[in-house]
Write a protein that holds these residues in place. Structure first.
Motif, mmCIF file in Angstrom:
data_model
loop_
_atom_site.group_PDB
_atom_site.id
_atom_site.type_symbol
_atom_site.label_atom_id
_atom_site.label_comp_id
_atom_site.label_asym_id
_atom_site.label_seq_id
_atom_site.Cartn_x
_atom_site.Cartn_y
_atom_site.Cartn_z
ATOM 1 N N THR A 39 0.795 -1.227 0.000
ATOM 2 C CA THR A 39 0.000 0.000 0.000
ATOM 3 C C THR A 39 0.829 1.279 0.000
ATOM 4 O OG1 THR A 39 -0.184 -0.052 2.415
ATOM 5 C CG2 THR A 39 -1.939 -1.136 1.146
ATOM 6 N N ALA A 40 2.034 1.245 0.539
ATOM 7 C CA ALA A 40 2.842 2.470 0.613
ATOM 8 C C ALA A 40 3.327 2.924 -0.758
ATOM 9 C CB ALA A 40 4.023 2.268 1.554
ATOM 10 N N GLU A 41 3.602 1.997 -1.644
ATOM 11 C CA GLU A 41 4.182 2.337 -2.952
ATOM 12 C C GLU A 41 3.212 2.217 -4.119
ATOM 13 O OE1 GLU A 41 7.179 3.680 -3.541
ATOM 14 O OE2 GLU A 41 7.458 3.714 -1.367
ATOM 15 N N HIS A 42 2.054 1.614 -3.898
ATOM 16 C CA HIS A 42 1.112 1.373 -4.994
ATOM 17 C C HIS A 42 -0.289 1.787 -4.572
ATOM 18 C CE1 HIS A 42 4.123 -0.917 -7.247
ATOM 19 N NE2 HIS A 42 4.445 -1.490 -6.101
ATOM 20 N N SER A 43 -0.905 2.691 -5.337
ATOM 21 C CA SER A 43 -2.276 3.099 -5.054
ATOM 22 C C SER A 43 -3.242 2.073 -5.658
ATOM 23 C CB SER A 43 -2.560 4.480 -5.653
ATOM 24 O OG SER A 43 -2.550 4.404 -7.071
ATOM 25 N N MET A 83 -1.889 -3.739 -14.355
ATOM 26 C CA MET A 83 -0.454 -3.941 -14.165
ATOM 27 C C MET A 83 -0.135 -5.432 -14.235
ATOM 28 S SD MET A 83 1.931 -3.067 -10.833
ATOM 29 C CE MET A 83 1.766 -1.304 -10.993
ATOM 30 N N GLN A 84 0.930 -5.757 -14.953
ATOM 31 C CA GLN A 84 1.404 -7.138 -14.959
ATOM 32 C C GLN A 84 2.388 -7.323 -13.812
ATOM 33 O OE1 GLN A 84 2.641 -8.033 -19.132
ATOM 34 N NE2 GLN A 84 0.991 -9.544 -18.936
ATOM 35 N N VAL A 85 2.281 -8.475 -13.142
ATOM 36 C CA VAL A 85 3.139 -8.799 -12.006
ATOM 37 C C VAL A 85 3.650 -10.224 -12.141
ATOM 38 C CG1 VAL A 85 2.011 -7.198 -10.408
ATOM 39 C CG2 VAL A 85 1.139 -9.537 -10.631
ATOM 40 N N LEU A 86 4.663 -10.540 -11.352
ATOM 41 C CA LEU A 86 5.187 -11.902 -11.271
ATOM 42 C C LEU A 86 4.755 -12.501 -9.941
ATOM 43 C CD1 LEU A 86 8.654 -11.035 -12.690
ATOM 44 C CD2 LEU A 86 7.114 -12.690 -13.684
ATOM 45 N N ALA A 87 4.392 -13.789 -9.977
ATOM 46 C CA ALA A 87 3.953 -14.453 -8.753
ATOM 47 C C ALA A 87 4.323 -15.930 -8.784
ATOM 48 C CB ALA A 87 2.444 -14.305 -8.584
ATOM 49 N N VAL A 88 4.562 -16.471 -7.594
ATOM 50 C CA VAL A 88 4.763 -17.915 -7.450
ATOM 51 C C VAL A 88 3.382 -18.546 -7.439
ATOM 52 C CG1 VAL A 88 5.648 -19.753 -5.975
ATOM 53 C CG2 VAL A 88 6.884 -17.579 -6.137
ATOM 54 N N LEU A 97 5.343 -11.326 -6.176
ATOM 55 C CA LEU A 97 6.733 -10.997 -5.869
ATOM 56 C C LEU A 97 6.975 -9.492 -5.844
ATOM 57 C CD1 LEU A 97 8.531 -13.720 -8.008
ATOM 58 C CD2 LEU A 97 7.928 -13.781 -5.579
ATOM 59 N N ALA A 98 7.785 -9.085 -4.885
ATOM 60 C CA ALA A 98 8.123 -7.677 -4.722
ATOM 61 C C ALA A 98 9.510 -7.578 -4.106
ATOM 62 C CB ALA A 98 7.099 -6.993 -3.807
ATOM 63 N N THR A 99 10.126 -6.423 -4.298
ATOM 64 C CA THR A 99 11.367 -6.136 -3.591
ATOM 65 C C THR A 99 10.985 -5.571 -2.225
ATOM 66 O OG1 THR A 99 11.490 -3.888 -4.467
ATOM 67 C CG2 THR A 99 12.620 -5.624 -5.709
ATOM 68 N N MET A 100 11.882 -5.745 -1.249
ATOM 69 C CA MET A 100 11.623 -5.188 0.078
ATOM 70 C C MET A 100 12.917 -4.627 0.624
ATOM 71 S SD MET A 100 9.506 -6.864 3.079
ATOM 72 C CE MET A 100 9.794 -6.514 4.775
ATOM 73 N N GLU A 101 12.925 -3.321 0.771
ATOM 74 C CA GLU A 101 14.100 -2.645 1.293
ATOM 75 C C GLU A 101 14.128 -2.732 2.814
ATOM 76 O OE1 GLU A 101 13.945 1.334 -0.198
ATOM 77 O OE2 GLU A 101 13.964 0.681 -2.286
ATOM 78 N N GLY A 159 14.014 -0.524 5.015
ATOM 79 C CA GLY A 159 13.024 0.356 5.637
ATOM 80 C C GLY A 159 11.594 -0.119 5.467
ATOM 81 N N GLY A 160 11.391 -1.233 4.757
ATOM 82 C CA GLY A 160 10.054 -1.778 4.584
ATOM 83 C C GLY A 160 9.386 -1.393 3.282
ATOM 84 N N ARG A 161 10.015 -0.563 2.479
ATOM 85 C CA ARG A 161 9.447 -0.170 1.186
ATOM 86 C C ARG A 161 9.310 -1.409 0.308
ATOM 87 N NH1 ARG A 161 12.294 2.336 -3.615
ATOM 88 N NH2 ARG A 161 10.614 3.218 -4.850
ATOM 89 N N THR A 162 8.095 -1.661 -0.215
ATOM 90 C CA THR A 162 7.808 -2.855 -0.995
ATOM 91 C C THR A 162 7.318 -2.462 -2.380
ATOM 92 O OG1 THR A 162 7.179 -3.949 1.051
ATOM 93 C CG2 THR A 162 6.517 -5.019 -0.965
ATOM 94 N N VAL A 163 8.021 -2.925 -3.424
ATOM 95 C CA VAL A 163 7.703 -2.566 -4.803
ATOM 96 C C VAL A 163 7.489 -3.843 -5.620
ATOM 97 C CG1 VAL A 163 8.545 -1.387 -6.877
ATOM 98 C CG2 VAL A 163 9.062 -0.456 -4.616
ATOM 99 N N LEU A 164 6.378 -3.914 -6.320
ATOM 100 C CA LEU A 164 6.058 -5.092 -7.128
ATOM 101 C C LEU A 164 7.076 -5.316 -8.241
ATOM 102 C CD1 LEU A 164 2.208 -4.604 -7.456
ATOM 103 C CD2 LEU A 164 3.374 -6.450 -6.233
#
Length: 113
Positions: free
Chosen positions: A54-58, A65-70, A88-92, A94-99
């Motif tokens: 929710t922090a990075e994506h409205s 949006m196309q995404v990758l998933a297991v 799947l997302a990256t996670m920094e 600080g908790g920032r999560t980006v698809l």
């Protein structure tokens, strides 16, 4: 650093591309999250998942949006949602999560290799 694995181990993880059809707040989640409905094409169908993005994506930015998933983990109940895939997302730190998304559109269900 993580343990080294064989390529055959990596191939056991079935990662596919899907297109988000809809997104809504997951009202039962302790940490803010969305419930995503993702289309993985005719072989895998439409799947639900709960994602803390929710922090990075409205909500408005997600449909289409196309995404990758297991897609080959067993379903798991997450905050009241039968989560059928792990998006799947990256996670920094600080908790920032980006698809994770493909750099160009591909057919739904395309496998990551």
């Amino acid at each position: 650093m993580t343990d080294t694995i064989d390529f055959s181990d990596f191939l056991k993880v079935d990662i596919r591309v899907g297109t988000i059809l809809s997104a809504r707040p997951n009202e039962k989640a302790i940490k803010p999250a969305y419930v995503l409905e993702v289309d993985f094409g005719p072989d895998y169908g439409t799947k639900l998942t709960s994602a803390q993005i929710t922090a990075e994506h409205s909500l408005e930015s997600l449909p289409g949006m196309q995404v990758l998933a297991v897609v080959n983990f067993p379903p798991k109940r997450v905050a009241g949602v039968k989560s059928e895939v792990l998006t799947l997302a990256t996670m920094e730190e600080g908790g920032r999560t980006v698809l994770i998304t493909p750099s160009k559109p591909v057919p739904n269900g395309t496998r990551l290799l």
